[in-house]
Design an enzyme around this catalytic site. Structure first.
Site, PDB file in Angstrom:
ATOM      1  N   HIS A  40       0.938  -0.941   0.034  1.00 51.32           N
ATOM      2  CA  HIS A  40      -0.085  -0.117  -0.034  1.00 51.32           C
ATOM      3  C   HIS A  40       1.144   1.658   0.185  1.00 51.32           C
ATOM      4  CE1 HIS A  40      -3.255   2.990   1.926  1.00 51.32           C
ATOM      5  NE2 HIS A  40      -3.566   2.306   1.045  1.00 51.32           N
ATOM      6  N   GLU A  69      -4.315   2.517  -7.772  1.00 56.17           N
ATOM      7  CA  GLU A  69      -4.171   3.191  -6.364  1.00 56.17           C
ATOM      8  C   GLU A  69      -3.363   4.511  -6.614  1.00 56.17           C
ATOM      9  OE1 GLU A  69      -6.615   1.800  -2.627  1.00 56.17           O
ATOM     10  OE2 GLU A  69      -4.541   1.883  -2.218  1.00 56.17           O
TER      11      GLU A  69
HETATM   12  P1  PGA Z   1      -9.337   6.038   0.558  1.00 55.01           P
HETATM   13  O1  PGA Z   1      -8.184   5.225   0.957  1.00 55.01           O
HETATM   14  O2  PGA Z   1     -11.261   4.870   0.253  1.00 55.01           O
HETATM   15  O3  PGA Z   1      -9.963   6.409   1.731  1.00 55.01           O
HETATM   16  O4  PGA Z   1      -8.839   7.178  -0.307  1.00 55.01           O
HETATM   17  C1  PGA Z   1      -8.003   3.969  -0.436  1.00 55.01           C
HETATM   18  C2  PGA Z   1      -7.029   3.255   0.213  1.00 55.01           C
HETATM   19  O5  PGA Z   1      -5.755   3.651   0.377  1.00 55.01           O
HETATM   20  O6  PGA Z   1      -6.841   1.641   0.164  1.00 55.01           O
END
Ligand code: PGA
Length: 229
Positions: free
Chosen positions: A98, A151
């Site tokens: 992540h 992401e």
């Molecule tokens: P968020 O986070 O939905 O709060 O933007 C997503 C993530 O970090 O996996």
């Protein structure tokens, strides 16, 4: 097609009671959902309790995942948690790489891929988070068991989601590079209102949800919107 929605609780909530309340509310609210695999990734310390409160039968559609792991099975690695421990607690998924771990724990691709190999070896499903195509290793052994989450950094926790056009282009570029049919999720400021766009409009197979997964009603609405497809 079965969709995949992964709730990343990050370092929340602050009490076990709060975690149990959130978990139970989601479990009850989503008990009739059949076409979405729902994975809850709480902090490590809540995993055994939530796993136990959700015996195989009463588990409904919910699955458990963790937010990270180490690459060894056991030994002198202070503070670490192994994939074997997670498996023994009933976890099925592990988020790896992540962006917050890359940023605050200085995780590098070399470590991240060691973790992925360890997760494959133990038979769990790794969810690899990336924000750039170069972070995807095309020749990874066992890649057919990998789940990818795109992401973009600017969209994580900012309330500024990626446009569906850009997200779609990125999904297609990843597919082209890998030349394999593996699930690709979108993550970054997903909420109940925009969730469906990434599935229907951008063609993702699921979502990785941070902030919106901490509010039971919002998360239930989000999953229901995905399910309606
Ligand atoms: P968020 O986070 O939905 O709060 O933007 C997503 C993530 O970090 O996996």
């Amino acid at each position: 097609m079965k969709y995949l929605v992964v709730a990343n609780w990050k370092m929340n909530p602050p009490t076990l009671k709060g975690a149990e309340l959130l978990f139970d509310a989601v479990k009850v609210g989503l008990k009739d959902i059949k076409n979405v695999e729902i994975v809850i990734c709480p902090p490590f310390v809540y995993l055994p309790i939530l796993g136990a409160s959700a015996s195989a039968k009463s588990f409904g559609g919910l699955r458990l995942g963790s937010q990270d792991c180490f690459w060894e099975e056991s030994g002198a690695f202070t503070g670490e948690i192994s994939p074997l421990m997670l498996k023994n607690l009933g976890c099925q998924y592990v988020i790896i790489g992540h962006s917050e771990r890359r940023k605050y724990q200085q995780e590098r691709d070399s470590m991240i891929y060691k973790k992925i190999e360890a997760v494959f070896k133990i038979g769990l499903k790794p969810i690899l988070c990336i924000d750039r195509i170069s972070q995807v290793k095309k020749d990874l052994k066992g890649i057919e068991n990998l789940i990818l989450a795109y992401e973009p950094l600017f969209a994580i926790g900012t309330g500024k989601p990626c446009s569906t056009e850009k997200a779609k282009r990125m999904r297609m570029a990843i597919e082209k590079k890998l030349n394999k049919n593996i699930p690709i999720l979108y993550g970054g400021s997903v909420n109940s209102e925009n969730a469906r766009d990434y599935i229907e409009g951008a063609g993702f197979q699921g979502l990785l949800v941070g902030g919106a997964s901490l509010n039971a009603q919002e998360f239930i609405a989000l999953v229901k919107n995905v399910s309606r497809g």
